[in-house]
Motif scaffolding. Structure first.
Motif, PDB file in Angstrom:
ATOM      1  N   PRO A  10       1.168  -1.554   0.093  1.00  0.00           N
ATOM      2  CA  PRO A  10      -0.110   0.260  -0.060  1.00  0.00           C
ATOM      3  C   PRO A  10       0.928   1.175  -0.157  1.00  0.00           C
ATOM      4  CG  PRO A  10       0.046  -1.054   1.985  1.00  0.00           C
ATOM      5  CD  PRO A  10       0.687  -1.712   1.422  1.00  0.00           C
ATOM      6  N   LEU A  11       0.037   2.100  -0.444  1.00  0.00           N
ATOM      7  CA  LEU A  11       0.822   3.695  -0.504  1.00  0.00           C
ATOM      8  C   LEU A  11       1.328   4.099   0.497  1.00  0.00           C
ATOM      9  CD1 LEU A  11       2.122   5.478  -2.599  1.00  0.00           C
ATOM     10  CD2 LEU A  11       0.396   6.328  -2.868  1.00  0.00           C
ATOM     11  N   GLY A  12      -0.129   4.389   1.338  1.00  0.00           N
ATOM     12  CA  GLY A  12       0.048   4.447   3.009  1.00  0.00           C
ATOM     13  C   GLY A  12       0.273   5.687   3.143  1.00  0.00           C
ATOM     14  N   VAL A  31       3.237   8.288 -12.106  1.00  0.00           N
ATOM     15  CA  VAL A  31       3.811   6.378 -11.217  1.00  0.00           C
ATOM     16  C   VAL A  31       4.672   7.196 -10.280  1.00  0.00           C
ATOM     17  CG1 VAL A  31       5.084   5.013 -11.996  1.00  0.00           C
ATOM     18  CG2 VAL A  31       3.136   5.834 -13.494  1.00  0.00           C
ATOM     19  N   VAL A  32       4.613   6.158  -9.106  1.00  0.00           N
ATOM     20  CA  VAL A  32       4.864   6.783  -8.256  1.00  0.00           C
ATOM     21  C   VAL A  32       6.280   5.297  -8.046  1.00  0.00           C
ATOM     22  CG1 VAL A  32       5.503   6.581  -5.882  1.00  0.00           C
ATOM     23  CG2 VAL A  32       3.674   7.584  -6.588  1.00  0.00           C
ATOM     24  N   GLY A  33       7.081   5.742  -7.868  1.00  0.00           N
ATOM     25  CA  GLY A  33       8.405   5.024  -7.661  1.00  0.00           C
ATOM     26  C   GLY A  33       9.151   4.536  -9.011  1.00  0.00           C
ATOM     27  N   VAL A  77       9.663  -1.571 -12.615  1.00  0.00           N
ATOM     28  CA  VAL A  77       7.790  -1.392 -13.238  1.00  0.00           C
ATOM     29  C   VAL A  77       7.247  -0.525 -13.526  1.00  0.00           C
ATOM     30  CG1 VAL A  77       5.734  -1.893 -12.528  1.00  0.00           C
ATOM     31  CG2 VAL A  77       7.870  -3.754 -11.367  1.00  0.00           C
ATOM     32  N   ALA A  78       8.451   0.795 -12.641  1.00  0.00           N
ATOM     33  CA  ALA A  78       7.022   2.247 -12.780  1.00  0.00           C
ATOM     34  C   ALA A  78       7.701   2.780 -14.052  1.00  0.00           C
ATOM     35  CB  ALA A  78       7.989   3.184 -11.605  1.00  0.00           C
ATOM     36  N   ILE A  79       8.807   1.868 -14.664  1.00  0.00           N
ATOM     37  CA  ILE A  79       9.420   2.598 -16.101  1.00  0.00           C
ATOM     38  C   ILE A  79       8.739   2.039 -17.738  1.00  0.00           C
ATOM     39  CG2 ILE A  79      11.045   2.373 -17.858  1.00  0.00           C
ATOM     40  CD1 ILE A  79      12.650   3.683 -16.526  1.00  0.00           C
ATOM     41  N   ARG A 106       8.282  13.120  -2.870  1.00  0.00           N
ATOM     42  CA  ARG A 106       8.299  12.130  -2.048  1.00  0.00           C
ATOM     43  C   ARG A 106       5.950  12.672  -2.281  1.00  0.00           C
ATOM     44  NH1 ARG A 106       6.536  11.797   3.574  1.00  0.00           N
ATOM     45  NH2 ARG A 106       6.292  14.029   4.686  1.00  0.00           N
ATOM     46  N   PRO A 107       5.427  10.994  -1.774  1.00  0.00           N
ATOM     47  CA  PRO A 107       3.696  11.110  -1.945  1.00  0.00           C
ATOM     48  C   PRO A 107       3.755  12.000  -0.062  1.00  0.00           C
ATOM     49  CG  PRO A 107       4.488   9.250  -2.321  1.00  0.00           C
ATOM     50  CD  PRO A 107       6.212   9.544  -2.132  1.00  0.00           C
ATOM     51  N   VAL A 108       3.046  12.706  -0.123  1.00  0.00           N
ATOM     52  CA  VAL A 108       2.629  12.723   1.036  1.00  0.00           C
ATOM     53  C   VAL A 108       0.553  12.826   1.377  1.00  0.00           C
ATOM     54  CG1 VAL A 108       2.362  15.066   2.445  1.00  0.00           C
ATOM     55  CG2 VAL A 108       3.851  15.407   1.492  1.00  0.00           C
ATOM     56  N   ALA A 119       4.071   2.507  -7.891  1.00  0.00           N
ATOM     57  CA  ALA A 119       4.799   1.529  -8.542  1.00  0.00           C
ATOM     58  C   ALA A 119       6.035   1.254  -7.327  1.00  0.00           C
ATOM     59  CB  ALA A 119       4.972   1.451 -10.271  1.00  0.00           C
ATOM     60  N   ILE A 120       4.994   1.218  -6.146  1.00  0.00           N
ATOM     61  CA  ILE A 120       6.352   0.629  -5.162  1.00  0.00           C
ATOM     62  C   ILE A 120       6.534  -0.794  -4.264  1.00  0.00           C
ATOM     63  CG2 ILE A 120       5.622   3.182  -4.759  1.00  0.00           C
ATOM     64  CD1 ILE A 120       3.811   2.352  -2.183  1.00  0.00           C
ATOM     65  N   GLY A 121       6.641  -2.041  -4.860  1.00  0.00           N
ATOM     66  CA  GLY A 121       6.732  -3.286  -4.855  1.00  0.00           C
ATOM     67  C   GLY A 121       5.540  -3.465  -4.515  1.00  0.00           C
ATOM     68  N   PRO A 160      10.507  -9.511  -3.360  1.00  0.00           N
ATOM     69  CA  PRO A 160      10.454  -9.281  -4.822  1.00  0.00           C
ATOM     70  C   PRO A 160      11.327  -8.260  -5.319  1.00  0.00           C
ATOM     71  CG  PRO A 160       8.730  -7.306  -3.733  1.00  0.00           C
ATOM     72  CD  PRO A 160       9.820  -8.258  -2.744  1.00  0.00           C
ATOM     73  N   SER A 161      12.061  -8.827  -5.518  1.00  0.00           N
ATOM     74  CA  SER A 161      13.386  -8.105  -5.959  1.00  0.00           C
ATOM     75  C   SER A 161      14.252  -8.998  -6.719  1.00  0.00           C
ATOM     76  CB  SER A 161      14.553  -8.099  -5.099  1.00  0.00           C
ATOM     77  OG  SER A 161      15.256  -8.104  -5.073  1.00  0.00           O
ATOM     78  N   GLY A 162      14.808  -8.437  -8.113  1.00  0.00           N
ATOM     79  CA  GLY A 162      15.997  -9.784  -8.829  1.00  0.00           C
ATOM     80  C   GLY A 162      14.828  -9.559  -9.877  1.00  0.00           C
TER      81      GLY A 162
HETATM   82  P1  NAP Z   1      11.820  -2.148  -7.232  1.00  0.00           P
HETATM   83  O1  NAP Z   1      12.806  -1.902  -8.354  1.00  0.00           O
HETATM   84  O2  NAP Z   1      12.576  -2.439  -5.891  1.00  0.00           O
HETATM   85  O3  NAP Z   1      11.397  -0.063  -7.285  1.00  0.00           O
HETATM   86  C1  NAP Z   1      10.205   0.495  -6.267  1.00  0.00           C
HETATM   87  C2  NAP Z   1      10.294   2.115  -6.390  1.00  0.00           C
HETATM   88  O4  NAP Z   1       9.753   2.309  -4.979  1.00  0.00           O
HETATM   89  C3  NAP Z   1      11.929   2.158  -5.900  1.00  0.00           C
HETATM   90  O5  NAP Z   1      12.351   3.596  -6.451  1.00  0.00           O
HETATM   91  C4  NAP Z   1      11.574   2.475  -3.775  1.00  0.00           C
HETATM   92  O6  NAP Z   1      11.815   3.790  -3.484  1.00  0.00           O
HETATM   93  C5  NAP Z   1       9.747   3.507  -4.506  1.00  0.00           C
HETATM   94  N1  NAP Z   1       9.527   3.645  -3.098  1.00  0.00           N
HETATM   95  C6  NAP Z   1       8.864   2.080  -2.344  1.00  0.00           C
HETATM   96  N2  NAP Z   1       8.202   2.420  -1.167  1.00  0.00           N
HETATM   97  C7  NAP Z   1       7.877   3.531  -1.365  1.00  0.00           C
HETATM   98  C8  NAP Z   1       7.296   4.650  -1.110  1.00  0.00           C
HETATM   99  N3  NAP Z   1       6.010   4.150   0.092  1.00  0.00           N
HETATM  100  N4  NAP Z   1       6.889   6.358  -1.814  1.00  0.00           N
HETATM  101  C9  NAP Z   1       7.590   6.313  -2.576  1.00  0.00           C
HETATM  102  N5  NAP Z   1       8.815   5.459  -3.275  1.00  0.00           N
HETATM  103  C10 NAP Z   1       8.980   3.898  -2.802  1.00  0.00           C
HETATM  104  O7  NAP Z   1      10.148  -2.225  -7.354  1.00  0.00           O
HETATM  105  P2  NAP Z   1       9.494  -2.706  -9.191  1.00  0.00           P
HETATM  106  O8  NAP Z   1       9.950  -1.569  -9.615  1.00  0.00           O
HETATM  107  O9  NAP Z   1       8.615  -3.271  -8.204  1.00  0.00           O
HETATM  108  O10 NAP Z   1      10.633  -3.599  -9.051  1.00  0.00           O
HETATM  109  C11 NAP Z   1      10.279  -5.460  -8.527  1.00  0.00           C
HETATM  110  C12 NAP Z   1      11.408  -6.312  -9.022  1.00  0.00           C
HETATM  111  O11 NAP Z   1      11.310  -6.485 -10.739  1.00  0.00           O
HETATM  112  C13 NAP Z   1      12.810  -5.571 -10.029  1.00  0.00           C
HETATM  113  O12 NAP Z   1      14.236  -6.598  -9.118  1.00  0.00           O
HETATM  114  C14 NAP Z   1      13.022  -5.051 -11.361  1.00  0.00           C
HETATM  115  O13 NAP Z   1      13.824  -4.722 -11.546  1.00  0.00           O
HETATM  116  C15 NAP Z   1      12.221  -6.440 -11.659  1.00  0.00           C
HETATM  117  N6  NAP Z   1      11.754  -6.257 -13.057  1.00  0.00           N
HETATM  118  C16 NAP Z   1      12.430  -5.938 -14.363  1.00  0.00           C
HETATM  119  C17 NAP Z   1      12.007  -6.218 -15.087  1.00  0.00           C
HETATM  120  C18 NAP Z   1      13.079  -5.656 -16.259  1.00  0.00           C
HETATM  121  O14 NAP Z   1      14.398  -5.702 -16.042  1.00  0.00           O
HETATM  122  N7  NAP Z   1      13.169  -5.064 -17.097  1.00  0.00           N
HETATM  123  C19 NAP Z   1      10.852  -5.118 -15.289  1.00  0.00           C
HETATM  124  C20 NAP Z   1      10.045  -5.937 -13.886  1.00  0.00           C
HETATM  125  C21 NAP Z   1      10.533  -5.375 -13.306  1.00  0.00           C
HETATM  126  P3  NAP Z   1      13.101   3.666  -2.631  1.00  0.00           P
HETATM  127  O15 NAP Z   1      14.590   3.188  -3.784  1.00  0.00           O
HETATM  128  O16 NAP Z   1      13.522   4.220  -2.120  1.00  0.00           O
HETATM  129  O17 NAP Z   1      12.612   2.548  -1.745  1.00  0.00           O
END
Ligand code: NAP
Length: 438
Positions: A105-107, A146-148, A152-154, A269-271, A312-314, A353-355
């Motif tokens: 959740p964005l929270g 798009v937050v993040g 995924v955000a991209i 930062r989203p407020v 898109a924050i995980g 959820p990483s990698g």
């Molecule tokens: P991610 O890489 O962990 O990115 C999450 C983003 O959300 C970060 O910028 C993070 O900032 C931000 N964030 C987290 N909590 C937040 C909050 N409360 N307020 C504002 N921003 C917040 O996660 P993802 O984009 O969901 O990707 C998941 C995984 O899938 C990653 O490993 C990614 O590389 C992979 N993936 C890969 C591809 C590809 O290779 N093309 C495509 C899609 C996904 P902070 O860094 O400050 O925490």
């Protein structure tokens, strides 16, 4: 007697586990239990529709699926059709490969306003995941936030601004292509609570933002540091420098010629999500990054108007009945993947959820080694008992040949140049064949 292994979930981590089991042993029987009628998890439902090359990894998974020891039981859901305890009683080993399907959740206040979505739902919607077919986001807006700052955000920003022609060779769901085509979107704001050096997106994905037909990537040069500082490996430093170079190139691009813009808004930062019933904007605070790399508010606030907001924050996993769960981390409690006797975790439910896709391979290797080391050889009935139980319960399942019929029908229905036209409703997939009690 073969070791009977059930793998719950048929995404990358599940397939790498199956392949690793077969590499290590000629005497295994592997059953994939998958709640959807379709295999491949995030490859089908998560990877962006315009990243078809990435999706080709499913060909390797298909080879595994068609191997002698492997069966696919699609449309069978743990918790609905049978319990995890029942499955564990039937198999020597159960491997949970169910990923992290929920949005974190964005929270912030207002994050429950209409028009605010998490990326799992939004990506599922444009990727034709049947859970999100009816999401129907209202795209009648010029501005999207798009937050993040992750990949995924991209992905989301890019899919929203690509033209029909750019999406012609993709498998974006028809409903999403239509809605995006009709939308008056001009500006997408990708907001990162830290800076460009801390951003998580990778360079290949970032560079794509500079090659869009109708959209320019907008970067404030004042937000780009001259050098990459901080305690990191040489490799990480090189990767960060590459991103900075790309972002600098964006600042040199002429934005005037294109009708759409993707704004990289760092240190934001989203407020609060603003609006009435629907989202009308995001109230933000300007941030800086402290010595420990944390995002710290500066007390300067501003608003970004928007009619759609995607966080898109995980992701996080769902707790599973009877399985210890780390609520804070959103993953199961385990030791090197071992949860309990005969129960293992791989992939995002284990690591979070990483990698990238390949990051799941070592999990599969580790789980396969553990299963073969721990399992009393063939003590449980496995597949025969599963089939009997499903038949008794009147559960109809989709086997691999039935999935191949769905696959073939999707490919046959594709628009010219597109790889497939996805079915977006389970009922339509099931109409192509299921097995079970009449
Ligand atoms: P991610 O890489 O962990 O990115 C999450 C983003 O959300 C970060 O910028 C993070 O900032 C931000 N964030 C987290 N909590 C937040 C909050 N409360 N307020 C504002 N921003 C917040 O996660 P993802 O984009 O969901 O990707 C998941 C995984 O899938 C990653 O490993 C990614 O590389 C992979 N993936 C890969 C591809 C590809 O290779 N093309 C495509 C899609 C996904 P902070 O860094 O400050 O925490």
């Amino acid at each position: 007697m073969p070791v009977k292994v059930a793998i719950v979930g048929s995404g990358p981590s599940g397939f790498y586990t199956a392949a690793a089991l077969m590499e290590r042993s000629d005497d295994v029987e592997i059953d994939f239990i998958e709640r959807l009628p379709t295999p491949f998890g995030l490859i089908r439902g998560g990877v962006a529709p315009d990243h078809q090359t990435t999706k080709k990894v499913s060909r390797a998974y298909e080879k595994t699926a068609l191997s002698g020891p492997v069966r696919f039981w699609g449309n069978v859901e743990i918790g609905r059709d049978l319990s995890l305890d029942e499955l564990r009683a039937m198999y020597d080993a159960v491997v949970l490969a169910i990923g992290s399907p929920r949005d974190r959740p964005l929270g912030v206040p207002g994050d429950d306003r209409q028009g605010v979505y998490g990326s799992a739902d939004f990506v599922g919607w444009y990727n034709g995941h049947p859970d999100f077919t009816d999401l129907a986001p209202d795209l009648n807006t010029n501005n999207v936030v798009v937050v993040g700052n992750g990949n995924v955000a991209i992905d989301i920003a890019r899919v929203l601004v690509k033209t029909d022609a750019e999406m012609a060779d993709t498998d974006i769901a028809d409903h999403a292509a239509k809605a995006i085509r009709a939308a008056p979107l001009t500006d997408v704001w990708m907001i990162g609570r830290r800076g460009p050096v801390e951003a998580k997106f990778t360079n290949v994905e970032l560079r794509e933002m500079g090659k869009l037909e109708e959209a320019s990537a907008i970067v404030d040069p004042a937000q780009l540091p001259v050098t990459v500082e901080g305690n990191m490996s040489d490799r990480d430093k090189r990767l960060k420098e590459r991103n900075l170079t790309t972002l600098r190139e964006f600042t040199a691009q002429d934005a005037a010629g294109k009708p759409k813009r993707v704004h990289f808004a760092f240190y934001t930062r989203p407020v609060e999500v603003l609006g009435g019933a629907r989202v009308e904007g995001l109230h933000c605070e300007r941030t800086k990054v402290d010595a420990a790399g944390r995002s710290v508010g500066t007390g300067a606030f501003f608003d970004i108007p928007c009619g759609l907001l995607v966080a898109a924050i995980g992701y996080r996993s769902d707790p599973i009945d009877g399985v210890p769960f780390d609520m804070a981390g959103g993953i199961v409690v385990h030791r090197d993947g071992r949860i309990a006797p005969g129960l293992y975790a791989v992939g995002w439910i284990k690591r979070g959820p990483s990698g990238v896709i390949g990051s799941n391979k070592p999990d599969g290797n580790q789980a396969a080694a553990q299963v073969l080391e721990d399992s009393p050889r063939g003590a449980r009935p496995g597949r025969a008992a599963l089939e009997k139980l499903l038949v008794v319960r009147g559960v109809k399942w989709v086997d691999y040949p039935a999935w191949q019929r769905i696959d073939a029908a999707e490919m046959a229905a594709a628009r010219p140049g597109a790889p497939r036209r996805k079915f977006v409703r389970v009922a339509n997939m099931l109409a192509l064949g299921q097995t079970g009690a009449e």
